[in-house]
Design an enzyme around this catalytic site. Structure first.
Site, PDB file in Angstrom:
ATOM      1  N   GLY A  49      -3.503   3.318  -9.172  1.00  0.00           N
ATOM      2  CA  GLY A  49      -3.304   3.896  -7.717  1.00  0.00           C
ATOM      3  C   GLY A  49      -3.739   5.639  -7.867  1.00  0.00           C
ATOM      4  O   GLY A  49      -3.342   6.042  -6.927  1.00  0.00           O
TER       5      GLY A  49
ATOM      6  N   ASP B 131      -8.675   1.189  -5.528  1.00  0.00           N
ATOM      7  CA  ASP B 131      -9.713   0.519  -5.667  1.00  0.00           C
ATOM      8  C   ASP B 131     -10.240  -0.743  -4.557  1.00  0.00           C
ATOM      9  O   ASP B 131      -8.929  -1.367  -4.044  1.00  0.00           O
ATOM     10  CB  ASP B 131      -9.869   0.126  -7.048  1.00  0.00           C
ATOM     11  CG  ASP B 131      -8.636  -1.074  -7.110  1.00  0.00           C
ATOM     12  OD1 ASP B 131      -7.084  -0.974  -6.691  1.00  0.00           O
ATOM     13  OD2 ASP B 131      -8.957  -2.082  -7.349  1.00  0.00           O
TER      14      ASP B 131
ATOM     15  N   ASP C  88       2.462  -2.159  -0.224  1.00  0.00           N
ATOM     16  CA  ASP C  88       2.167  -2.958   1.228  1.00  0.00           C
ATOM     17  C   ASP C  88       3.237  -4.141   1.322  1.00  0.00           C
ATOM     18  O   ASP C  88       3.978  -3.088   2.434  1.00  0.00           O
ATOM     19  CB  ASP C  88       1.134  -3.399   0.709  1.00  0.00           C
ATOM     20  CG  ASP C  88       0.096  -4.318   1.185  1.00  0.00           C
ATOM     21  OD1 ASP C  88       0.723  -4.843   2.396  1.00  0.00           O
ATOM     22  OD2 ASP C  88      -0.506  -5.304   1.038  1.00  0.00           O
TER      23      ASP C  88
ATOM     24  N   LYS D 260       2.419   0.420   4.060  1.00  0.00           N
ATOM     25  CA  LYS D 260       1.579  -0.318   5.652  1.00  0.00           C
ATOM     26  C   LYS D 260       2.990  -1.046   6.243  1.00  0.00           C
ATOM     27  O   LYS D 260       3.353  -2.326   5.384  1.00  0.00           O
ATOM     28  CB  LYS D 260       0.737  -1.234   4.359  1.00  0.00           C
ATOM     29  CG  LYS D 260      -0.518  -0.807   3.996  1.00  0.00           C
ATOM     30  CD  LYS D 260      -1.559  -1.989   3.977  1.00  0.00           C
ATOM     31  CE  LYS D 260      -3.121  -2.011   3.416  1.00  0.00           C
ATOM     32  NZ  LYS D 260      -2.907  -2.717   3.402  1.00  0.00           N
TER      33      LYS D 260
HETATM   34  C1  PRP Z   1      -1.090  -1.412  -5.460  1.00  0.00           C
HETATM   35  C2  PRP Z   1      -0.087   0.426  -5.752  1.00  0.00           C
HETATM   36  C3  PRP Z   1       1.270  -0.490  -5.535  1.00  0.00           C
HETATM   37  C4  PRP Z   1       1.478  -1.993  -5.378  1.00  0.00           C
HETATM   38  C5  PRP Z   1       1.670  -2.079  -3.728  1.00  0.00           C
HETATM   39  O1  PRP Z   1      -0.934  -1.008  -7.099  1.00  0.00           O
HETATM   40  O2  PRP Z   1      -0.594   0.886  -6.785  1.00  0.00           O
HETATM   41  O3  PRP Z   1       1.667  -0.210  -7.279  1.00  0.00           O
HETATM   42  O4  PRP Z   1      -0.333  -2.386  -4.917  1.00  0.00           O
HETATM   43  O5  PRP Z   1       1.494  -3.271  -3.451  1.00  0.00           O
HETATM   44  P1  PRP Z   1       2.782  -4.272  -2.984  1.00  0.00           P
HETATM   45  O6  PRP Z   1       3.606  -3.185  -1.546  1.00  0.00           O
HETATM   46  O7  PRP Z   1       2.160  -5.535  -2.312  1.00  0.00           O
HETATM   47  O8  PRP Z   1       3.347  -4.698  -3.834  1.00  0.00           O
HETATM   48  P2  PRP Z   1      -2.057  -2.056  -7.839  1.00  0.00           P
HETATM   49  O9  PRP Z   1      -1.703  -3.758  -8.519  1.00  0.00           O
HETATM   50  O10 PRP Z   1      -3.524  -2.376  -6.696  1.00  0.00           O
HETATM   51  O11 PRP Z   1      -2.813  -1.332  -9.034  1.00  0.00           O
HETATM   52  P3  PRP Z   1      -3.673   0.266  -9.342  1.00  0.00           P
HETATM   53  O12 PRP Z   1      -2.397   1.201  -9.484  1.00  0.00           O
HETATM   54  O13 PRP Z   1      -3.725  -0.346 -10.811  1.00  0.00           O
HETATM   55  O14 PRP Z   1      -4.451   0.023  -8.701  1.00  0.00           O
END
Ligand code: PRP
Length: 183
Positions: A48, A163, A107, A135
């Site tokens: 991301g 995504d 998040d 968030k």
């Molecule tokens: C997303 C983002 C963080 C995580 C945040 O990554 O990049 O790493 O989620 O969520 P949290 O605060 O609830 O732990 P994701 O696992 O979707 O992987 P990506 O970056 O490959 O999309």
């Protein structure tokens, strides 16, 4: 891709390309000031953070080195489980370095709180976090974040690296997804 390309999939545009560009430049100015005279390593968390890393790095006026980590924070669902696996580790030894983790979104905070503890144990001179989005309503753990682009409501956001089922990462803006896409 632009908003016209995915209009039917969107509820609304949250931040335009121009707004993101301006905010990233402000964050870069702060980082330039705070790390003046010190070597900085920025660590992007795949996948991301690719867009924010690329734009933030280019907006900085100081030299930085860049490295990448890939972690898996989600089980089968769309919620962080708190169980984090390293899929790709850093190539850089963090001992004595000033390190800034760069994320697209925080998040629950579970991924970053695990990652921060993991990187802290490697002996950096300093360790801070920069995230484009946060968030606050989703927070399950307290986490100290030095640089935040935007605090956003608890909605399904995509674009600029974020995504849904691996799609929408290449939008040049951030939007909220229409419920019919993910329900
Ligand atoms: C997303 C983002 C963080 C995580 C945040 O990554 O990049 O790493 O989620 O969520 P949290 O605060 O609830 O732990 P994701 O696992 O979707 O992987 P990506 O970056 O490959 O999309």
């Amino acid at each position: 891709m632009e908003s016209n390309d995915v209009q039917a999939d969107l509820k609304h545009v949250l931040y335009t390309r121009e707004q993101i560009e301006g905010r990233v430049r402000e964050l870069a100015d702060e980082i330039d000031r705070d790390y003046e005279g010190r070597d900085l390593l920025i660590v992007g968390v795949l996948k991301g953070a690719v867009m924010i890393m690329a734009d933030l790095a280019r907006a900085l006026h100081s030299h930085v080195t860049m490295d990448w980590m890939a972690v898996s924070s989600y089980g089968s669902g769309t919620q962080s489980s708190g169980v984090v696996r390293i899929l790709k580790d850093l190539e850089t030894d963090l001992m004595g370095k000033h390190v800034l983790i760069v994320e697209d979104i925080i998040d629950s905070g579970l991924t970053l709180s695990w990652l921060k503890a993991n990187l802290q144990s490697r002996g950096p001179a300093s360790l801070e976090i920069c995230t484009l989005l946060r968030k606050p309503e989703g927070a399950k753990v307290e986490i100290d974040v030095k640089y935040v682009g935007y605090d956003i409501p608890n909605e399904f956001v995509v674009g600029y690296g974020l995504d849904f089922a691996e799609k929408y990462r290449n939008l040049d803006f951030i939007g909220t997804l229409a419920p019919h896409i993910y329900e």
